[in-house]
Design a protein around this motif. Structure first.
Motif, PDB file in Angstrom:
ATOM      1  N   GLN A 220     -26.796  25.938  25.324  1.00 28.72           N
ATOM      2  CA  GLN A 220     -25.910  26.608  26.431  1.00 28.72           C
ATOM      3  C   GLN A 220     -24.603  26.661  25.754  1.00 28.72           C
ATOM      4  O   GLN A 220     -23.865  25.804  24.890  1.00 28.72           O
ATOM      5  CB  GLN A 220     -25.592  25.364  27.634  1.00 28.72           C
ATOM      6  CG  GLN A 220     -26.471  25.076  28.733  1.00 28.72           C
ATOM      7  CD  GLN A 220     -27.652  24.169  27.891  1.00 28.72           C
ATOM      8  OE1 GLN A 220     -27.504  23.102  27.286  1.00 28.72           O
ATOM      9  NE2 GLN A 220     -29.083  24.781  27.871  1.00 28.72           N
ATOM     10  N   LEU A 221     -24.350  28.174  25.437  1.00 30.45           N
ATOM     11  CA  LEU A 221     -23.075  28.653  24.808  1.00 30.45           C
ATOM     12  C   LEU A 221     -21.840  28.856  25.607  1.00 30.45           C
ATOM     13  O   LEU A 221     -22.066  29.343  26.788  1.00 30.45           O
ATOM     14  CB  LEU A 221     -23.465  29.875  23.956  1.00 30.45           C
ATOM     15  CG  LEU A 221     -24.703  29.705  23.057  1.00 30.45           C
ATOM     16  CD1 LEU A 221     -25.059  30.919  22.206  1.00 30.45           C
ATOM     17  CD2 LEU A 221     -24.395  28.396  21.691  1.00 30.45           C
ATOM     18  N   ARG A 222     -20.838  28.811  25.202  1.00 26.70           N
ATOM     19  CA  ARG A 222     -19.294  29.223  25.684  1.00 26.70           C
ATOM     20  C   ARG A 222     -18.578  29.966  24.883  1.00 26.70           C
ATOM     21  O   ARG A 222     -18.742  29.685  23.577  1.00 26.70           O
ATOM     22  CB  ARG A 222     -18.724  27.770  26.225  1.00 26.70           C
ATOM     23  CG  ARG A 222     -17.542  28.106  27.120  1.00 26.70           C
ATOM     24  CD  ARG A 222     -16.705  26.815  27.199  1.00 26.70           C
ATOM     25  NE  ARG A 222     -17.433  25.572  27.345  1.00 26.70           N
ATOM     26  CZ  ARG A 222     -16.592  24.373  27.224  1.00 26.70           C
ATOM     27  NH1 ARG A 222     -15.093  24.412  27.121  1.00 26.70           N
ATOM     28  NH2 ARG A 222     -17.078  23.321  27.618  1.00 26.70           N
ATOM     29  N   TRP A 223     -18.042  30.980  25.400  1.00 21.60           N
ATOM     30  CA  TRP A 223     -17.136  31.797  24.482  1.00 21.60           C
ATOM     31  C   TRP A 223     -15.618  31.131  24.580  1.00 21.60           C
ATOM     32  O   TRP A 223     -15.158  31.046  25.622  1.00 21.60           O
ATOM     33  CB  TRP A 223     -16.998  33.255  25.356  1.00 21.60           C
ATOM     34  CG  TRP A 223     -15.952  34.323  24.526  1.00 21.60           C
ATOM     35  CD1 TRP A 223     -15.008  34.619  24.733  1.00 21.60           C
ATOM     36  CD2 TRP A 223     -16.708  34.949  23.386  1.00 21.60           C
ATOM     37  NE1 TRP A 223     -14.458  35.370  23.700  1.00 21.60           N
ATOM     38  CE2 TRP A 223     -15.446  35.345  22.791  1.00 21.60           C
ATOM     39  CE3 TRP A 223     -17.744  34.913  22.528  1.00 21.60           C
ATOM     40  CZ2 TRP A 223     -15.415  36.257  21.750  1.00 21.60           C
ATOM     41  CZ3 TRP A 223     -17.881  35.621  21.318  1.00 21.60           C
ATOM     42  CH2 TRP A 223     -16.734  36.218  20.848  1.00 21.60           C
ATOM     43  N   ALA A 224     -15.633  30.584  23.292  1.00 22.77           N
ATOM     44  CA  ALA A 224     -14.162  29.935  23.003  1.00 22.77           C
ATOM     45  C   ALA A 224     -13.573  30.234  21.850  1.00 22.77           C
ATOM     46  O   ALA A 224     -14.494  30.280  20.702  1.00 22.77           O
ATOM     47  CB  ALA A 224     -14.713  28.368  23.296  1.00 22.77           C
ATOM     48  N   ASP A 225     -12.356  30.302  21.801  1.00 25.92           N
ATOM     49  CA  ASP A 225     -11.721  30.566  20.321  1.00 25.92           C
ATOM     50  C   ASP A 225     -12.495  31.935  19.712  1.00 25.92           C
ATOM     51  O   ASP A 225     -12.609  31.808  18.410  1.00 25.92           O
ATOM     52  CB  ASP A 225     -11.837  29.261  19.365  1.00 25.92           C
ATOM     53  CG  ASP A 225     -11.210  28.109  19.984  1.00 25.92           C
ATOM     54  OD1 ASP A 225     -10.296  28.082  20.453  1.00 25.92           O
ATOM     55  OD2 ASP A 225     -11.974  27.139  19.743  1.00 25.92           O
ATOM     56  N   ASP A 226     -12.669  32.766  20.544  1.00 28.47           N
ATOM     57  CA  ASP A 226     -13.099  34.288  20.095  1.00 28.47           C
ATOM     58  C   ASP A 226     -14.526  34.081  19.285  1.00 28.47           C
ATOM     59  O   ASP A 226     -14.719  34.798  18.655  1.00 28.47           O
ATOM     60  CB  ASP A 226     -12.141  34.733  18.912  1.00 28.47           C
ATOM     61  CG  ASP A 226     -10.868  35.038  19.840  1.00 28.47           C
ATOM     62  OD1 ASP A 226     -10.810  35.493  21.091  1.00 28.47           O
ATOM     63  OD2 ASP A 226      -9.962  35.037  19.267  1.00 28.47           O
ATOM     64  N   ASP A 227     -15.144  33.224  20.030  1.00 30.35           N
ATOM     65  CA  ASP A 227     -16.724  32.953  19.186  1.00 30.35           C
ATOM     66  C   ASP A 227     -17.500  32.324  20.317  1.00 30.35           C
ATOM     67  O   ASP A 227     -16.906  31.619  21.208  1.00 30.35           O
ATOM     68  CB  ASP A 227     -16.350  32.221  17.959  1.00 30.35           C
ATOM     69  CG  ASP A 227     -17.613  32.793  16.936  1.00 30.35           C
ATOM     70  OD1 ASP A 227     -18.459  33.358  17.369  1.00 30.35           O
ATOM     71  OD2 ASP A 227     -17.558  32.212  15.600  1.00 30.35           O
ATOM     72  N   TRP A 228     -18.788  32.538  19.908  1.00 31.38           N
ATOM     73  CA  TRP A 228     -19.652  31.697  20.782  1.00 31.38           C
ATOM     74  C   TRP A 228     -19.916  30.178  20.164  1.00 31.38           C
ATOM     75  O   TRP A 228     -20.049  29.924  19.119  1.00 31.38           O
ATOM     76  CB  TRP A 228     -21.197  32.190  20.897  1.00 31.38           C
ATOM     77  CG  TRP A 228     -21.347  33.502  21.578  1.00 31.38           C
ATOM     78  CD1 TRP A 228     -21.460  34.665  20.999  1.00 31.38           C
ATOM     79  CD2 TRP A 228     -21.053  33.476  22.954  1.00 31.38           C
ATOM     80  NE1 TRP A 228     -21.404  35.558  22.068  1.00 31.38           N
ATOM     81  CE2 TRP A 228     -21.180  35.022  23.229  1.00 31.38           C
ATOM     82  CE3 TRP A 228     -21.060  32.706  23.890  1.00 31.38           C
ATOM     83  CZ2 TRP A 228     -21.271  35.420  24.644  1.00 31.38           C
ATOM     84  CZ3 TRP A 228     -20.802  33.112  25.425  1.00 31.38           C
ATOM     85  CH2 TRP A 228     -21.151  34.530  25.762  1.00 31.38           C
TER      86      TRP A 228
END
Length: 268
Positions: A220-228
């Protein structure tokens, strides 16, 4: 090694009595090879950590295949896009903010998490800080530390820093075979990575010789800090092909191959 046991146990193939585990014996079919193995309660690589990390977790979204608006599953195929060129702490980073970028991130994270580096305390901290979302890092690092104890490392032939002896190098290398997106949005994605790999100790007298395995990791990935980044993960056995009849290499050949052949950065 077998991934995906929620009990925190794994299966390790043991050598036949009186034989060299790297003595060149040819492997037969699945049923005959299974009759020659012993099921033992030794946790290898991520198994124990996954059991700790997933306690109380909710994987329902991944299991149900995402929302009605999720893209349909499709075979992984070349897209023409180049792999990412940037790295942080030696780990690929800067993945594209799109579906293919999420697939690439998941494939590369599977390689990192099932590597010998995760067994080294200093390196493990760098990995956790790089690949997981910020609000999960502290708890996951603590759970990894609880899983990879001094006694656990000793069972693998490693010292407390995760280092092997010179004559018995520890090998753990994962090769993604394909990826599948089960749900996607601009802020989150669920991606499965089908993998194979080689795991074990390349020593003449080892009871844990290098063997291969097939497994699937779900991220389960989240888009955070300009990255996955990884928000959660789990794993299961297979899909596994029928074992071939290749002649097993010697411990020296296995150790030399891992040292001489470098790994890859994976992209969709």
């Amino acid at each position: 090694m077998s991934l995906g046991d929620d009990t925190g146990q794994t299966r390790t193939r043991m050598p036949e009595q009186g034989g060299d585990p790297y003595g060149g014996a040819r492997r037969g079919g699945r049923s005959s090879s299974r009759s020659l193995v012993t099921v033992v309660g030794v946790v290898v690589l991520l198994i124990a950590a996954i059991a700790f990390a997933n306690r109380g977790g909710d994987d329902s979204a991944a299991e149900e295949g995402g929302s009605d608006n999720s893209p349909k599953s499709a075979a992984t195929s070349p897209s023409g896009k180049k792999p990412v060129s940037s790295k942080a702490s030696g780990i690929p980073s800067g993945f594209a903010h799109d579906r293919q970028g999420a697939e690439s991130a998941a494939a590369n994270y599977a390689v990192v998490l099932i590597s010998a580096d995760i067994l080294k305390p200093a390196r493990r901290t760098e990995i956790v800080q790089q690949v997981f979302v910020a609000d999960k890092q502290a708890s996951l690092e603590n759970r990894f530390d609880q899983a990879y104890t001094k006694d656990f490392l000793s069972d693998l032939g490693l010292d407390e820093n995760g280092n092997a002896t010179a004559d018995s190098p520890y090998i753990s290398r994962t090769m993604p075979v394909g990826t599948k997106v089960t749900s996607y949005s601009d802020t989150a994605a669920a991606v499965e990575v089908w993998c194979t790999g080689v795991f074990g100790t390349a020593g003449e007298k080892t009871t844990n010789p290098v063997t291969s395995d097939w497994f699937t990791m779900s991220f389960q990935l989240r888009w955070a800090d300009d990255d996955w980044k990884i928000d959660g993960f789990s794993q299961k056995d297979g899909p596994s092909p029928v074992p071939g009849d290749e002649k097993a290499s010697t411990a020296e050949e296995m150790a030399k191959a891992v040292q001489e052949y470098g790994g890859f950065t994976y992209a969709r």
